[in-house]
Design a protein around this motif. Structure first.
Motif: not given
Length: 583
Positions: A322-326, A395-399
């Motif tokens: 359970k977490h917020v969207a990216r 932004d700089g993270y991969s999925d």
């Protein structure tokens, strides 16, 4: 006879009163002189540390760029020694309580400055210590003066940039690979600050043509100097990878001293390390009990593993889904701030100042690379300005990296992070710190007190009923393990030769951190020393003090009064605040 005795008594009382009056006059005189001394101390400090002055909101030194040379280091040491001699002329017993703390802070600062210069010698191995980005950023993006004035200040600063970086290259006689890479990355940010946007600002300004041309020439020379430094770091990296670079582990002797100077705690480095080991066991026990009560709500039908720590991790992993969207990460942090402020007010935990808002923003590029979130508070010279909650966007993270990060900062832990960084953590404490009547306490801030307060605030909020659920308590325990583990990592890396494989096992398997978080923390422990221990150090001291005050006051103990009295002493070491509060 009676008349004689009466005269003697009158004489004794009179003499005693005279002594008391003389003592008061001496104390008053000493405090007035000490206030003058503090002003002199700060003027000397800002000439040596203009970037620090600018960060605190004092801009008269913005055009100074100190070059790290042996001659300048000798001048610095001379000024420290001269100031120390003046400090030692004051007797602590003749100073009031506030000035006693200021005396200790100045004494510690002078000792630290000498030690850093003579013994620690970061200028020889820390490539990230050379970076004009912070000073350039403050001038270019500041609003303390009109654009033209700031551009002229920038022009004066940039004159020394080539010499600054030339000296940096010469000084790095034993660089560490870790700091070299950080210096390389962060100086890329310096290059971007000297790019087209700055040139456009120069062109559209009302500076005359000659001044514009001079500034543009200096910008180009500065860009070349930064580029040369980056190229030099690239070459050094190649050489280091071929050989055996200096380790970023500083060893027990340096670590013990650095911990003592920076944290200024009742604990020694080894004591807080051992306390952290015991705290880890205690927190594990609590988490196991909570997990037993929640297991069937989340993992019904799944057999509990015999390894209790594995059992806890399985439940945490499930809850962390359970977490917020990216794309909503920064906005969600922004949404939660007024909710936390309302809780503090409704539960009468602290008096808040609505005139000093907390502004959530994406972290400036040149500040990234060490932590994902931090607070940038206005300095004591610009108290009316906004406080920023800087958040690194994803932004700089991969999925895969983004998902790992968001699981770490899940629905529950994101709230704890916001308490820690925002309300009533760092933001609230720093607002109080800037209200201190002594500017020394605001400037020579004690990191353990500041970080300790933020960690204390997390637990206090839950104790007072914020989001009171087993899930929140479980995740707060997980978060608390982070500061506990920070201390263990810090000491183990620098003193006990901890290897990455064991560090990752500690963070992921025993502290339940996500891989991305653990990887970033490993980088951080290789780049810093003693600072990671400050969280648990300060937390332990503050919580201990609250227990002491509860025992002393009994039924008359009031939590809000404790908080406001504690914060009224400014950003001072807890051990000195404790002395005054207990007294």
């Amino acid at each position: 006879m009676k008349r004689f005795l009466l005269l003697v008594m009158i004489l004794i009382v009179s003499v005693s009163a005279c002594k008391e009056q003389a003592s008061k006059e001496i104390a008053t005189d000493q405090n007035e002189k000490f206030d003058t001394f503090k002003e002199e101390f700060l003027k000397g400090l800002w000439k040596q540390s203009p970037g620090w002055a600018s960060y605190l909101g004092l801009h008269e030194y913005d055009s100074i760029l100190n070059i790290e040379t042996e001659e300048n280091r000798n001048k610095l040491l001379k000024s420290f020694n001269e100031m120390d001699a003046k400090l030692q002329q004051f007797k602590l017993g003749n100073l009031d309580d506030g000035n006693k703390i200021d005396y200790h802070l100045i004494d510690n600062t002078l000792e630290t400055g000498v030690w850093y210069t003579n013994t620690f010698k970061g200028y020889e191995w820390d490539a990230s210590g050379y970076n004009i980005a912070y000073q350039v950023w403050g001038i270019v993006n500041g609003d303390y003066a009109d654009l033209e004035t700031r551009l002229e200040i920038l022009s004066a600063l940039l004159v020394n940039v080539p010499a600054y970086y030339d000296s940096a290259i010469k000084n790095l006689t034993r660089p560490t690979l870790e700091h070299l890479e950080l210096g390389y990355n962060q100086n890329q940010g310096a290059l971007s600050l000297l790019g087209d946007s700055l040139l456009d600002s120069i062109s559209t300004s009302t500076l005359n043509a000659e001044k514009k041309e001079t500034l543009k020439v200096r910008v180009e020379a500065s860009k070349k100097a930064v580029s040369n430094y980056i190229a030099a770091l690239e070459q050094l990296k190649v050489e280091l990878e071929r050989g055996t670079p200096k380790s970023s582990r500083i060893g027990k002797v340096l670590f013990d001293k650095k911990y003592a100077l920076e944290n200024n705690s009742r604990y020694t480095a080894e004591e807080i390390y051992n306390k952290a080991l015991q705290e880890k066991k205690h927190v594990h026990k609590q988490m196991i009990e909570i997990t037993k009560t929640l297991w069937d709500d989340y993992l019904a039908g799944v057999e509990k593993p015999t390894d209790k720590i594995v059992m806890v991790k399985m439940l945490i992993d499930k809850i962390a889904e359970k977490h917020v969207a990216r794309e909503d990460f920064v906005d969600e942090i922004r949404r939660q701030m007024p909710i936390l402020a309302a809780f503090v007010t409704e539960h009468d935990l602290l008096t808040q100042d609505p005139s000093k808002p907390l502004v959530v923003r994406e972290m400036p590029v040149h500040m990234r690379g060490v932590s994902g979130a931090s607070v940038s508070a206005p300095g004591p010279y610009e108290k009316g300005r906004d406080t920023y909650y800087d958040v690194t966007p994803l932004d700089g993270y991969s999925d895969e990296e983004a998902e790992s990060f968001l699981r770490e900062y899940n629905h529950y832990i994101l709230q704890i992070l916001n308490i820690h960084e925002g309300i009533p953590g760092h933001y609230t404490q720093l607002v109080y710190g800037n209200q201190s009547p002594s500017i020394i306490k605001s400037i020579l801030a004690n990191g353990a007190m500041i970080e300790g307060w933020a960690n204390y605030a997390e637990l206090m909020m839950l104790e007072e009923g914020y989001s009171n659920s087993p899930e929140m308590w479980l995740m707060r325990s997980k978060w608390h393990l982070r500061s506990v583990t920070n201390t263990i990592l810090d000491y183990s890396y620098h003193v006990l030769n901890l290897q990455k494989e064991d560090a990752m096992q500690l963070m992921i398997a025993e502290a339940f951190q996500e891989k991305t978080e653990a990887e970033e923390k490993w980088v951080r422990v290789t780049l810093s020393s003693a600072q990671l221990s400050s969280y648990f150090t300060g937390f332990s001291e503050i919580y201990d003090l609250r227990d002491e005050m509860k025992a002393l006051k009994g039924d008359s103990f009031n939590l809000k009064e404790f908080h406001e009295q504690f914060l009224s002493y400014g950003n001072a070491p807890v051990k000195y605040i404790r002395e005054l509060m207990i007294k």
